[in-house]
Every structure is written in C-alpha cells, then in structure tokens.
Design a protein around this motif. Structure first.
Motif, PDB file in Angstrom:
ATOM      1  N   SER A   1       0.903  -1.005  -0.069  1.00 57.65           N
ATOM      2  CA  SER A   1      -0.119   0.205   0.084  1.00 57.65           C
ATOM      3  C   SER A   1       0.754   1.211   0.115  1.00 57.65           C
ATOM      4  O   SER A   1       2.016   1.068   0.467  1.00 57.65           O
ATOM      5  CB  SER A   1      -0.945  -0.009   1.117  1.00 57.65           C
ATOM      6  N   GLN A   2       0.342   2.194  -0.551  1.00 64.42           N
ATOM      7  CA  GLN A   2       1.022   3.781  -0.684  1.00 64.42           C
ATOM      8  C   GLN A   2       0.861   4.579   0.641  1.00 64.42           C
ATOM      9  O   GLN A   2      -0.497   5.051   0.639  1.00 64.42           O
ATOM     10  CB  GLN A   2       0.707   4.241  -1.787  1.00 64.42           C
ATOM     11  N   SER A   3       1.783   4.836   1.358  1.00 69.35           N
ATOM     12  CA  SER A   3       1.497   5.682   2.534  1.00 69.35           C
ATOM     13  C   SER A   3       1.119   6.950   2.129  1.00 69.35           C
ATOM     14  O   SER A   3       0.345   7.552   3.063  1.00 69.35           O
ATOM     15  CB  SER A   3       2.837   5.627   3.437  1.00 69.35           C
ATOM     16  N   LYS A   4       1.820   7.549   1.230  1.00 73.40           N
ATOM     17  CA  LYS A   4       1.454   9.139   0.717  1.00 73.40           C
ATOM     18  C   LYS A   4      -0.038   9.194   0.634  1.00 73.40           C
ATOM     19  O   LYS A   4      -0.569  10.324   0.354  1.00 73.40           O
ATOM     20  CB  LYS A   4       2.205   9.276  -0.278  1.00 73.40           C
ATOM     21  N   LEU A   5      -0.834   8.113   0.526  1.00 75.82           N
ATOM     22  CA  LEU A   5      -2.252   8.462   0.202  1.00 75.82           C
ATOM     23  C   LEU A   5      -2.928   8.736   1.369  1.00 75.82           C
ATOM     24  O   LEU A   5      -4.207   9.229   1.488  1.00 75.82           O
ATOM     25  CB  LEU A   5      -3.083   7.074  -0.484  1.00 75.82           C
ATOM     26  N   ALA A   6      -2.497   8.612   2.829  1.00 77.26           N
ATOM     27  CA  ALA A   6      -3.046   8.961   3.784  1.00 77.26           C
ATOM     28  C   ALA A   6      -3.158  10.512   4.020  1.00 77.26           C
ATOM     29  O   ALA A   6      -2.175  11.162   3.937  1.00 77.26           O
ATOM     30  CB  ALA A   6      -2.305   8.168   5.092  1.00 77.26           C
ATOM     31  N   LYS A   7      -4.592  10.694   4.465  1.00 78.75           N
ATOM     32  CA  LYS A   7      -4.631  12.250   4.843  1.00 78.75           C
ATOM     33  C   LYS A   7      -5.630  12.225   6.188  1.00 78.75           C
ATOM     34  O   LYS A   7      -6.946  12.623   5.994  1.00 78.75           O
ATOM     35  CB  LYS A   7      -5.459  12.881   3.655  1.00 78.75           C
ATOM     36  N   PRO A   8      -4.798  11.937   7.287  1.00 81.02           N
ATOM     37  CA  PRO A   8      -5.695  11.956   8.430  1.00 81.02           C
ATOM     38  C   PRO A   8      -6.258  13.246   8.754  1.00 81.02           C
ATOM     39  O   PRO A   8      -7.285  13.330   9.262  1.00 81.02           O
ATOM     40  CB  PRO A   8      -4.502  11.605   9.387  1.00 81.02           C
ATOM     41  N   GLU A   9      -5.753  14.454   8.171  1.00 79.42           N
ATOM     42  CA  GLU A   9      -6.250  15.664   8.531  1.00 79.42           C
ATOM     43  C   GLU A   9      -7.934  15.909   7.822  1.00 79.42           C
ATOM     44  O   GLU A   9      -8.554  16.508   8.326  1.00 79.42           O
ATOM     45  CB  GLU A   9      -5.318  16.790   8.171  1.00 79.42           C
ATOM     46  N   ARG A  10      -7.861  15.014   6.610  1.00 77.71           N
ATOM     47  CA  ARG A  10      -9.194  15.286   6.027  1.00 77.71           C
ATOM     48  C   ARG A  10     -10.205  13.981   6.574  1.00 77.71           C
ATOM     49  O   ARG A  10     -11.439  14.335   6.445  1.00 77.71           O
ATOM     50  CB  ARG A  10      -8.889  14.976   4.566  1.00 77.71           C
ATOM     51  N   TYR A  11      -9.701  12.980   6.966  1.00 81.62           N
ATOM     52  CA  TYR A  11     -10.406  11.838   7.625  1.00 81.62           C
ATOM     53  C   TYR A  11     -11.318  12.357   8.595  1.00 81.62           C
ATOM     54  O   TYR A  11     -12.524  12.043   8.701  1.00 81.62           O
ATOM     55  CB  TYR A  11      -9.405  10.620   8.303  1.00 81.62           C
ATOM     56  N   ARG A  12     -10.934  13.369   9.561  1.00 81.84           N
ATOM     57  CA  ARG A  12     -11.633  13.618  10.650  1.00 81.84           C
ATOM     58  C   ARG A  12     -12.766  14.665   9.929  1.00 81.84           C
ATOM     59  O   ARG A  12     -13.957  14.395  10.687  1.00 81.84           O
ATOM     60  CB  ARG A  12     -10.767  14.652  11.361  1.00 81.84           C
ATOM     61  N   ALA A  13     -12.737  15.249   9.062  1.00 78.62           N
ATOM     62  CA  ALA A  13     -13.877  16.185   8.491  1.00 78.62           C
ATOM     63  C   ALA A  13     -14.780  15.183   7.930  1.00 78.62           C
ATOM     64  O   ALA A  13     -16.066  15.370   8.318  1.00 78.62           O
ATOM     65  CB  ALA A  13     -13.509  17.087   7.358  1.00 78.62           C
ATOM     66  N   HIS A  14     -14.608  14.178   7.668  1.00 82.95           N
ATOM     67  CA  HIS A  14     -15.505  13.075   6.913  1.00 82.95           C
ATOM     68  C   HIS A  14     -16.147  12.546   7.936  1.00 82.95           C
ATOM     69  O   HIS A  14     -17.332  12.086   7.768  1.00 82.95           O
ATOM     70  CB  HIS A  14     -14.698  12.233   5.856  1.00 82.95           C
ATOM     71  N   ALA A  15     -15.428  11.892   8.953  1.00 79.35           N
ATOM     72  CA  ALA A  15     -16.159  11.133  10.136  1.00 79.35           C
ATOM     73  C   ALA A  15     -17.018  12.019  10.877  1.00 79.35           C
ATOM     74  O   ALA A  15     -18.060  11.610  11.253  1.00 79.35           O
ATOM     75  CB  ALA A  15     -15.121  10.802  11.158  1.00 79.35           C
ATOM     76  N   VAL A  16     -16.712  13.378  11.038  1.00 79.11           N
ATOM     77  CA  VAL A  16     -17.649  14.224  11.798  1.00 79.11           C
ATOM     78  C   VAL A  16     -18.885  14.350  10.840  1.00 79.11           C
ATOM     79  O   VAL A  16     -19.962  14.304  11.542  1.00 79.11           O
ATOM     80  CB  VAL A  16     -17.062  15.617  11.767  1.00 79.11           C
ATOM     81  N   GLU A  17     -18.807  14.683   9.555  1.00 81.34           N
ATOM     82  CA  GLU A  17     -20.170  14.890   8.710  1.00 81.34           C
ATOM     83  C   GLU A  17     -20.989  13.516   8.727  1.00 81.34           C
ATOM     84  O   GLU A  17     -22.222  13.802   8.801  1.00 81.34           O
ATOM     85  CB  GLU A  17     -19.575  15.078   7.341  1.00 81.34           C
ATOM     86  N   ALA A  18     -20.329  12.396   8.673  1.00 76.70           N
ATOM     87  CA  ALA A  18     -21.132  11.249   8.738  1.00 76.70           C
ATOM     88  C   ALA A  18     -21.692  10.960  10.190  1.00 76.70           C
ATOM     89  O   ALA A  18     -22.757  10.382  10.118  1.00 76.70           O
ATOM     90  CB  ALA A  18     -20.149   9.663   8.546  1.00 76.70           C
ATOM     91  N   ALA A  19     -21.077  11.606  11.306  1.00 73.63           N
ATOM     92  CA  ALA A  19     -21.429  11.352  12.551  1.00 73.63           C
ATOM     93  C   ALA A  19     -22.633  11.962  12.689  1.00 73.63           C
ATOM     94  O   ALA A  19     -23.685  11.678  13.299  1.00 73.63           O
ATOM     95  CB  ALA A  19     -20.520  11.524  13.615  1.00 73.63           C
ATOM     96  N   GLU A  20     -22.603  13.500  11.995  1.00 74.61           N
ATOM     97  CA  GLU A  20     -23.800  14.395  12.169  1.00 74.61           C
ATOM     98  C   GLU A  20     -25.074  13.629  11.529  1.00 74.61           C
ATOM     99  O   GLU A  20     -26.298  13.817  12.098  1.00 74.61           O
ATOM    100  CB  GLU A  20     -23.373  15.666  11.670  1.00 74.61           C
ATOM    101  N   GLN A  21     -24.757  13.040  10.453  1.00 66.16           N
ATOM    102  CA  GLN A  21     -25.941  12.597   9.468  1.00 66.16           C
ATOM    103  C   GLN A  21     -26.411  11.373  10.037  1.00 66.16           C
ATOM    104  O   GLN A  21     -27.613  11.014   9.851  1.00 66.16           O
ATOM    105  CB  GLN A  21     -25.075  12.212   8.048  1.00 66.16           C
ATOM    106  N   CYS A  22     -25.534  10.339  10.584  1.00 59.50           N
ATOM    107  CA  CYS A  22     -26.264   9.071  10.981  1.00 59.50           C
ATOM    108  C   CYS A  22     -26.876   8.897  12.538  1.00 59.50           C
ATOM    109  O   CYS A  22     -27.479   8.060  12.587  1.00 59.50           O
ATOM    110  CB  CYS A  22     -25.327   7.922  10.796  1.00 59.50           C
ATOM    111  N   GLY A  23     -26.677  10.210  13.163  1.00 58.70           N
ATOM    112  CA  GLY A  23     -27.125  10.309  14.506  1.00 58.70           C
ATOM    113  C   GLY A  23     -26.385   9.686  15.719  1.00 58.70           C
ATOM    114  O   GLY A  23     -26.823   9.574  16.795  1.00 58.70           O
ATOM    115  N   ARG A  24     -25.276   9.319  15.477  1.00 63.65           N
ATOM    116  CA  ARG A  24     -24.347   8.795  16.499  1.00 63.65           C
ATOM    117  C   ARG A  24     -23.973   9.777  17.277  1.00 63.65           C
ATOM    118  O   ARG A  24     -23.855  11.058  17.107  1.00 63.65           O
ATOM    119  CB  ARG A  24     -22.972   7.807  15.967  1.00 63.65           C
ATOM    120  N   LEU A  25     -23.573   9.310  18.717  1.00 64.74           N
ATOM    121  CA  LEU A  25     -23.346  10.450  19.774  1.00 64.74           C
ATOM    122  C   LEU A  25     -21.867  10.856  19.831  1.00 64.74           C
ATOM    123  O   LEU A  25     -21.650  11.695  20.713  1.00 64.74           O
ATOM    124  CB  LEU A  25     -23.840   9.889  20.976  1.00 64.74           C
TER     125      LEU A  25
END
Lengths: 256, 256
Positions: free
Chosen positions: A124-148
């Motif tokens: 796998s290619q490590s340079k593909l990781a963008k942890p700083e962007r992962y958080r934004a997607h996780a936040v948006e999905a958490a807002e949408q799906c109703g988790r706490l």
C-alpha cells in the motif's frame, strides 16, 4: 419564506458536532463554517432549534440565540439523549485513493466504529493517507447518522509496528482475501466466549504479501475470516465486515 | 517495456465482459472502448492472454489474436471456470443522486445481487434514475470482482406496481428505518424453512411514507427488519443487508 421563518421559530432537523462542553444555558459560539451552514445554507433564524453533540455530553436540543454576520451562538436547552460509551470495533485499513478512503471513513462511521486506524502495508502507498481530512468526513457522517460521538482517527502507522504493540485482549477480525472460514460462523463461535474489545483489519488493494498474511494469522489475537468468493473493494469489505460484526456482537443484534 | 511485452506474451490480470457467445476457437471482435483499454491503457500485445465472460459460457482464457488501429480480436483458448447460476437476491432501491446510486450499483454487484430494480416511492425522485448508465457500472463491477455474470437491470417502476405484480414465492427483506426485529435473527429464523428466492428493499432518502410502510409490512412475502440504531445512507444499507443475507443464506456462508 425567510420572513415566515423569522416569525415562527421551528425545530430543524439540523444536527451538528461541536467541540466544546455542552450544558444547560452554557452559550456556545459556533465556528464560521457551521454558522454559514446554519444561516445561509439551512436558513435558520434566531429562536429555531437544532441538535448538537460533542461525544461527551450526549445529544442536546439547542436554540439559536444569535446569528449575525456569519457568527452563530447557540443556547443548549435540554438533553435529548444521554451519552453512551462507543462499543464498536476499531477499523484498520490501508488507505486507497482518496475518494474511496473517504467513502470508507463515512461508511465505517455510519456503522459504528470507535476508531479508524490507517496503516501501511507492503503493497500500500502511505502517501495516500490524509488523516487531517479523515476527521472532517467522520464528523459529517456522525452528524448525518445520528451517533453520539465521532470515531477517533489514529495517526498512520506501519501495520507491523501496530501488531507489535497490539493490546492482546483486543481480538482482530482479519479479513483475508486469500481465504478463511466463513465470517458469520467465526463470529458466532466467539459470542459465547469472554466479551472484550475488537478490531477489524481490511486488506489493501493488491492484498497482503504472503509474509504479512502469515504474520497476521499467527498472532494469538487474530481471527482470520473470508468475506466470500468475490473480490471486494476495500470500502465494500469494510462495510460487509462491520455489518456482520455489529449483527453478531454489536448493536445490530438489538433491532430498534 | 513495450518492446519487451511484444516479445514475451504474458497472462494479464485483465478481465472483460463480452456480449457474445464464447467457445473454443470462435474468434471474438471487441468493441472499440474495450480494444482501446487493452491496447492503449493496459498495453497488451498479440499473444497476451486475458479473462473473458459473458454470463452464459463461464470464464475463459483468451489470447489476443489481432490488435490494430483500435480493433482487437480475441481467440478463446480454454474455459477456466464453468458458468454457475446466479443465486443472489434482487435489490430494490429508490434512486438517490447519481454518484451515490452508482456506488450502490457497484457494491451490490460485488455482493452478488442477481438483479437491480430501481423503484419510485412517495418520497423519491424518479427523474434521478438512469438505467442506461446503471448497466455500465454493473459491468465494470462484475469485471472487477470476479463474478461470472452481470446483474439484470430492471426498468424503473413504481414500488406499488412492483408489489402488486410480485411473485409470491419470492421473499422480500424489507429494511425498515422505522424499526423492526434484528436482521440476523430474522434471517436465521428462516434458514430452516423452505428455500426460495429473495429480494431486498432499501428505503429512499427521507424514508417511506407511513402508508407505504403499512402496505409493505402487510404483504405476505414481506420480512421487515431493522438495520440498527443509526441512520444509514441508502448505499450503506444496501451493502449491510446484502452482506448479512449472503452470510446467512448465500455464498458468504461457505468461506473460501
């Protein structure tokens, strides 16, 4: 329409994650992107209510106390749901190209992972990781799906290093493209055993090397399984494995 | 590199769906997009081999017999896997915005659906359906995941009309956002019963109307279930339901 909204305050379906303490009458100032979303995109007005959560204090109904020049303040009114501990597994994955990884983050969040852990593998290619962007997607999905809460994002690490430091009471569902026992059978065999935390490991595009597979399979905490006869993309495999885990050991067992 | 490939014919990992009969020594002329893919994208050369399937004659190893000016001809050499009947369920879904529907098609194909059936519901927008594009996504996913056929794409129809004409021996797993028994429990309760064909129904964004829910739930063939406490996007729900169905009743039961 805007005039009407200003006259009749309403309960909106907006749901936002805030990174601040929430308590009755503790006024909250939102960041500018969220203020813009509330005022310009959703066209809410002072007095309207929305839902907020921060991963610690449960879900609250909050009223818009002020909304001027892109600065929104909220006043929490009542707790709608108490906080619950996140009981989902961790998900270890090798970052694939970014649109697919973003999907994986979104879907894993919807399916209740407690942490997302990008790992590098031999193929796998490590340079593909963008942890700083992962958080934004996780936040948006958490807002949408109703988790706490929002799943924790671990920093990128080499899979071998992660396995060396592994907390041995945490079982690892190893989704092995090269084959294994059926996943449902493997999980159900462990329902009766001692409960404990779990993680799920999804392979990279191109799979694991033979050496990696042998290493993972021989770890005491490893539970190797097959996800069936077809080759699944990483994000499909993640959703399949998480659904099955939740159905056997997690909160899909309960219905609603 | 190109010169080297021309000298040493090789077995590529390319896998293509062809819409023509396949038999030993029956030469096949590929369409121009596939010819371009083989020659320009994958840089294969005459003598190199690839895999082809058509949904009827199994998977074959075929050699490139000719490749000139974007026109590729293939010569099937040997059958690698015999055709198998597709035993997966149908998937009924309300088209959402097109990038999400394309994902749903891709993932449902990976998870072995036998047919994809877009339906309109009271809260869904029929103009979002693009059956002509669905096929292309299903073909691409079938090529990638290794299945031997491409799911059938049904023409868009109103859900009520589909239910009126329903083949009553086909059970319908109704994934009801408003709640129901846990999906794994519901499926496992039916393992011991008479076998038969299945379909899965995923709700539109915005859910079903109360009237629709009542209608679907009272049909004799309907098996209402819950996919858990979180709100899943349509394509996530499709993958979760299909994974669970395949794990209990389909080919994920077997491992590999």
């Amino acid at each position: 329409m805007a005039a009407e909204k200003k006259q009749a305050a309403k309960a909106s379906r907006v749901r936002l994650f805030v990174d601040a303490p929430i308590a009755a009458d503790l006024e909250l100032k939102l960041e500018s992107a969220q203020s813009h979303y509330i005022g310009t995109v959703m066209r809410l007005a002072p007095g309207d209510t929305l839902s907020i959560f921060n991963g610690r204090d449960g879900e609250w109904r909050a009223a818009i106390a002020g909304l001027k020049r892109g600065a929104c303040t909220l006043k929490p009114e009542a707790q709608a749901r108490p906080q619950q501990a996140s009981s989902g597994p961790w998900l270890l994955f090798a970052p694939v190209k970014s649109s697919r990884t973003e999907l994986l983050i979104e879907k894993a969040t919807e399916l209740g992972v407690s942490a997302l852990w990008p790992v590098t593998t031999q193929y796998s290619q490590s340079k593909l990781a963008k942890p700083e962007r992962y958080r934004a997607h996780a936040v948006e999905a958490a807002e949408q799906c109703g988790r706490l809460d929002v799943p924790k994002i671990q920093p990128l690490a080499a899979l071998t290093a992660v396995l060396e430091e592994w907390p041995t009471d945490r079982r690892l569902l190893f989704c092995d493209e090269a084959g294994g026992p059926p996943v449902l059978e493997a999980l159900e065999a462990l329902v009766a055993g001692p409960p404990g935390p779990w993680a799920i490991l999804i392979g990279p595009e191109g799979g694991f090397s033979a050496e990696e597979r042998a290493d993972i399979r021989t770890r005491r905490f490893s539970v190797p399984v097959s996800l069936g006869p077809r080759t699944l993309r990483a994000e499909t495999a993640a959703v399949a494995a998480l659904s099955l885990w939740q159905a056997v050991l997690g909160d899909l067992r309960l219905g609603n």
